[in-house]
Each structure stands twice: as structure tokens, then as C-alpha cells.
Write a protein that holds these residues in place. Structure first.
Motif, PDB file in Angstrom:
ATOM      1  N   GLY A  99       0.837  -1.193   0.000  1.00 45.44           N
ATOM      2  CA  GLY A  99       0.000   0.000   0.000  1.00 45.44           C
ATOM      3  C   GLY A  99       0.873   1.245   0.000  1.00 45.44           C
ATOM      4  O   GLY A  99       1.996   1.227   0.514  1.00 45.44           O
ATOM      5  N   ASP A 110      -8.096   2.993   4.532  1.00 43.09           N
ATOM      6  CA  ASP A 110      -8.305   4.367   4.995  1.00 43.09           C
ATOM      7  C   ASP A 110      -9.547   4.373   5.878  1.00 43.09           C
ATOM      8  O   ASP A 110     -10.658   4.618   5.411  1.00 43.09           O
ATOM      9  CB  ASP A 110      -8.465   5.303   3.802  1.00 43.09           C
ATOM     10  N   LEU A 120      -3.630   5.696   3.984  1.00 43.57           N
ATOM     11  CA  LEU A 120      -3.849   4.314   4.387  1.00 43.57           C
ATOM     12  C   LEU A 120      -3.425   4.093   5.832  1.00 43.57           C
ATOM     13  O   LEU A 120      -2.277   4.364   6.212  1.00 43.57           O
ATOM     14  CB  LEU A 120      -3.072   3.368   3.476  1.00 43.57           C
TER      15      LEU A 120
END
Length: 604
Positions: free
Chosen positions: A106, A159, A166
Motif C-alpha cells: 500500500g 483508509d 492508508l
């Protein structure tokens, strides 16, 4: 404005163009394509780490089932673009040793590349590595996570507080992953530095033997909830997000035991996320299916969806949804720890059928399965992670089918923005985008974009950013005022593109709605309206209550031409007045001009 919409004929095209599936669809080509590290791999993750357009693979490694034995490397396999991989772990990750149970990708620092989180077991430091944009990673774990030593089996990016970055969720056991602990939620400051806010944000219940955690919007409110899968009987549960990133509300899932993983997917095609549990059926070592009622309530419908011997009593560790036969619904591949090769269940729209001979018969100990088009030919291949017993040979199964992927992405949910007086923005749009596969990070796309235009003006575009599972987020900047239209567009890795329906909201004071021709505002359209125009223009009558309604020819002014037109419509069969004027009902003026309504018009 041209609009490309999902077509109802796609399933028909799929049936017409697809070739018959071969007896063996997924061929084990591990020896030729995937280096063998001979390490205990608990999980793997798929991502384009170096930005070259193909999918690479990371493996979480470390020996020891319930007690620590040997720290091993996180392995990073780099794709050459045609599905042949090179082990570049040391060059790109450094000497990253640990008791790895999970790896997840991520973008934590918002620089457009994918960073790497590692969940480690046996009360050791959890890891966060930062990508330099070219696929080289720096271990910045302590600087960004703090000293964070727990026993974790899984982590997940999402999120949770809708601030555009994130956050991180980790499972937490005791002295090992098989103990008990409270899940850990770390909140991102926007630049990739995290604060542990578990005590304030997460329900205090201790979970016994937590194995899995997966974000997804389970109740349809456009925030990320999370499902926690636990080996301990009847403790797997859903944590519901209150919209601000707090998870104090939790419900236990239907009876289950020995769960190793949950996969989320819309298996019954009703728009919400259902749960497929590997090894989850209570006291049976079979799979379980929990069907979502749309609001996050789940019922056990395993017997309906996987009847009889289609549900094998094996010790399975993972599963993923994918549409291997191109018929538009989600089939399932199961990572089998024991009892034979990986298994594939075909979705016929109402239940799953166990298929035979579709994948090479390799009897190994699979702990994880992931999907991706590794050789760039437009269909999904399979990678598995091997551990716990046997030779620890990770596997790559190449899809040898000839059926093209013609299925475009779909948009089952897009947030409808409300009208607002706020002209500063931004206006945050969240949308669910799905394709023919699932993973903790959703499907893979070449492009996801948010498009908007104001009052019929030019189209603006901004990227939609992945924020967890199949959820994406974009921002429309502040607008001085007007009618704002927006839509979502996505293109998958096979080149299939689709655009959502168009949504509309109003910024600033909304345009008045009126019925053109109803100049005296009595709710009708008759000779009295023409008389009202003449009286105000030439006899000193009262000012127009709604000048827009009196502008019969919609030329932006009220003059003698307007009553002439109105009378022609009423008595000579002339063409109807311009919109909004044909028939009952009201609308806003489609033409920009200086006219307005001083009072709220009457709308029949």
C-alpha cells in the motif's frame, strides 16, 4: 456528452467468443518460472512494485508453527514482463529476516508507489518498508511504526477515517499468533508515520487465535469495516466502522471454528460483500459461506451454496474468488493444506460445483493463494505459498486457456454527494469498483479515474486512489457554484474499460425550478400569463415574480416576443415553449442568462 456504460450484452459476447475450456486450465510451471527459496512461506502478495506494468510477488517467510524456529527472508520476486521471475530480495529489501506471516502492499506516504508491510510472529517487530519508486525498499519500521513487537498473523491496509491515507490493522495474539490479544489499529498522519490508537478506537475484546483480517464495506455506508477470522470456535466477528475510524461496534459471525482465512466477494451478485471461510464450518474442516443481507448481517448458507461432496473435509488455509470461466460470476480457488491439490469451485449462479482436472495435481501444503495476470496474456494465473510441511516449494500455475477476458469493471456502489453551499471543497467521492477477481487489495486496474464537469462545461479528471479492498476515493476541488456532474471510469489490465452512471449535485444556491410560460405563477399556462407579461411591460404592472418563467422563447430577456410566442402556443398550435415548459412539472433553466426568480415558483 458521450458516455460509455456497461453493456447487458457482455455475457452474451463472452459465451459466443469463449473457446471450450481445456481439461487442465492451470498448469504448474513453477520450476521454469519461479525461483525456489525453500522457505516456510505463510502468505504472498501481488503488486507492481517497480512501476514497469507487470505484477511482482512477495512472500512472507519464517519457520515455526506455534513456536519460533528460524527467521527467514521476505522474498521479492521480480517479473520480467512475461511471467518469469528473478529473486531480487537482497538487492531490493536488504537483509530482512523475521518470522513473517503476511506481506501487504500500500502507498503509505502518498508518493504514488507501493510500500510494504510485514506481519511478524513471536513477539517481534512489525515491519514497514518504504519504496523509492523503482522497487527498492528501505526498512523504516521503528521510525514510522515505533517499537511495535507483537505476534501477528495478518495485517491489512485501509483508509478507516476517510482522510485520504492508508491506515494499518494488525491481528494480535499472545506469545505466538495462537494466543489472545486485542487487534491493533495504527493511524497514518498522511506522510506514512503511524500512531497506535487501538485503545481508543477498537472494541476491547481479546480475540483468541486470530488468523486473518480483511477490510471491506460490509454495511453499504461507504466506510471500511473489517472482518476478523479466528481459529478459536465461534469468535470470528465483524467490526463496524462508525465513519470516523472507530470500531466499537462488533458482531459475532454465525457458528464457525478453525478459520484460517476469510475472503470477501459478491458471490450471489446482489451488490454486497459475502464471506467465504476456509476451514470455517463448525467442527468439520470444511468451507463456510456467510451471505450478507446488505446491512452487514450474515447467515450461514453453506449447505445451499456448497452442497454435499462439493465441500470437502480437508484442512484448507485460504481461498480467493475469481471468474475462471468468463460467465460473469465469482468462482473460487481453495489453497489446500492437505488432502490433494488446490481445488476449484464453479459458480453456476445458485451454488458451487467442485471441478476436477482444472489445475495441475500437486499435493503440497498451500497456506495462501493469490491471483494475477503474470504473463501478460489477459487472463488470471495463480500463485501459492507453501509452508508448515513438505518441501516448501512455492508454486506458479499459468492459465493456458484461450477464452478472452471481455468482462469490464463494474461499479456496484458510488457515493451520491448531497447539494452543498460549501464552495471551498474538496468534495470526496467514494466508489466500489470490482472486476473478475478478489484479494485483500481488490482487483488490478490500469486506470481508475474520477471525472466531473460543471454546467455542461469541459470535463476534468483526477485519479481515484485505492483505500482498501474494492473501495476507491477521489476528490473534486472547490467549485464557485453550479450543477456538478461526476462519474467513475476504470480500465482493467485486459484493456476492458467501463464508466459508471452520472451523478449530480449542486454547489451554491440551487438554480430555481419553474415552468416556462407560467408567468403569473398560478400553476397553470393560459392566456392570463401572456396578459401578465404585457401588463408589466407596457402598463406599469407588478414586477415579474419569476422572470425566467416569463421568458417564453428562452432568449435571456423578457420582451414583446414572449407574449406573442405564448399566444401562438395556446391558440395557433405553435411549437411548445422551450424547456422546462412542456406539460406539468418544473425544471431549472438549461440556458445560462441573467434572469432569475424573485420568489419560489409554484410547481404543479
Amino acid at each position: 456528452m458521450p458516455l460509455r456504460r456497461e453493456s447487458a450484452i457482455v455475457p452474451l459476447l463472452l459465451l459466443l467468443l469463449a473457446s471450450p475450456l481445456p481439461a487442465q486450465l492451470f498448469s504448474d510451471q513453477s520450476v521454469a518460472r519461479l525461483p525456489d527459496s525453500n522457505e516456510y512461506s505463510s502468505q504472498c502478495s501481488v503488486a507492481d512494485v517497480d512501476g514497469d506494468g507487470d505484477l511482482d510477488i512477495a512472500f512472507a517467510n519464517g519457520r515455526g508453527f506455534s513456536s519460533a524456529q528460524l527467521q527467514e527472508r521476505v522474498r521479492l520476486m521480480i517479473n520480467d514482463g512475461s511471467g518469469f521471475f528473478a529473486d531480487e530480495s537482497i538487492a531490493r529489501l536488504g537483509s530482512l529476516l523475521g518470522y513473517g506471516r503476511d506481506v501487504e502492499f500500500g502507498d503509505v506516504d502518498g508518493d504514488g508507489d507501493l510500500d510494504l508491510a510485514v506481519a511478524n510472529d513471536f513477539n517481534t517487530q512489525q515491519r514497514l518498508l518504504i519504496n523509492d519508486g523503482a522497487g527498492n525498499f528501505a526498512d523504516e519500521s521503528v521510525a514510522r511504526l515505533g517499537v511495535f513487537s507483537i505476534s501477528s498473523s495478518h495485517c491489512s491496509f485501509g483508509d478507516v477515517d476517510d482522510d485520504g491515507d492508508l491506515d494499518l490493522w494488525f491481528t494480535r495474539g499472545g506469545s505466538s499468533r495462537f494466543g489472545s490479544g486485542q487487534p491493533q489499529l495504527l493511524i497514518n498522519d498522511g506522510s506514512g508515520f503511524f500512531t497506535n490508537e487501538s485503545a481508543a478506537r477498537v472494541h476491547p475484546a481479546l480475540l483468541s487465535e486470530p488468523m486473518d483480517c480483511t477490510f471491506g464495506d460490509l454495511d453499504g455506508d461507504f466506510d471500511l469495516d473489517i472482518v476478523a477470522g479466528n481459529r478459536s470456535a465461534n469468535t470470528s466477528r465483524v467490526y463496524f466502522n462508525d465513519g470516523a475510524g472507530n470500531f466499537q461496534t462488533t458482531t459475532i459471525l454465525p457458528p464457525n471454528s478453525a478459520t484460517y482465512s476469510f475472503d470477501l466477494g459478491d458471490l450471489d451478485a446482489d451488490g454486497d460483500l459475502d464471506i467465504f471461510g476456509a476451514n470455517s464450518q463448525a467442527s468439520s474442516s470444511r468451507e463456510a459461506i456467510f451471505i450478507n443481507d446488505g446491512s452487514g448481517g450474515f447467515t450461514d448458507q453453506t449447505a445451499v451454496w456448497i452442497p454435499g461432496t462439493n465441500n470437502q473435509p480437508n484442512d484448507d488455509n485460504d481461498s480467493k474468488f475469481f471468474d475462471y470461466d468468463g460467465d460473469g460470476d465469482l468462482d473460487v480457488i481453495i489453497a489446500a493444506l492437505g488432502g490433494g491439490p488446490e481445488r476449484i469451485l464453479r459458480n453456476n449462479g445458485a451454488s458451487y460445483q467442485l471441478m476436477s482436472g482444472l489445475i495441475s495435481s500437486v499435493g503440497d501444503s498451500s497456506l495462501d493463494v493469490e491471483l494475477g495476470d503474470f504473463d501478460g496474456d489477459g487472463d488470471l494465473d495463480v500463485v501459492t505459498a507453501q509452508g508448515e510441511s513438505g518441501g516448501f516449494r512455492n508454486r506458479l500455475y499459468i492459465n493456458t486457456g484461450t477464452a478472452p477476458d471481455l468482462t469490464p469493471p463494474s461499479f456496484p456502489q458510488t457515493l451520491q454527494l448531497p447539494d452543498t453551499l460549501d464552495t471551498s471543497g474538496p468534495y470526496v467521492v467514494r466508489a466500489v469498483i470490482r472486476d473478475q477477481m478478489t484479494s485483500d487489495t481488490g482487483a488490478f486496474y490500469d486506470q481508475t479515474a474520477l471525472r466531473w464537469w460543471v454546467d455542461g462545461g469541459p470535463v476534468s479528471t483526477a485519479p481515484l486512489i485505492w483505500v482498501g479492498n474494492d473501495m476507491y476515493r477521489g476528490e473534486i476541488p472547490g467549485i464557485a457554484g453550479g450543477n456538478v456532474n461526476y462519474s467513475i471510469r476504470a480500465t482493467d489490465r485486459a484493456g476492458n474499460a467501463a464508466e459508471s452512471t452520472v451523478f449530480t449535485f449542486v454547489v451554491g444556491t440551487p438554480d430555481p425550478v419553474f415552468r416556462r410560460g407560467d408567468c403569473n405563477q398560478d400553476g397553470g399556462f393560459d392566456i392570463a400569463d401572456a396578459v401578465t407579461v404585457l401588463d408589466t411591460l407596457f402598463a406599469g404592472g407588478d414586477p415579474f415574480e419569476c422572470a425566467d418563467a416569463c421568458d417564453g422563447n428562452d432568449d435571456g430577456s423578457v420582451d414583446i416576443a414572449d407574449p406573442i410566442l405564448l399566444l401562438g402556443v395556446l391558440f395557433q398550435g405553435s411549437s411548445p415553449v422551450p424547456a422546462p415548459g412542456s406539460g406539468p412539472g418544473c425544471g431549472s433553466d438549461p440556458t445560462a442568462d441573467a434572469l432569475d426568480c424573485a420568489v419560489e415558483p409554484i410547481c404543479p
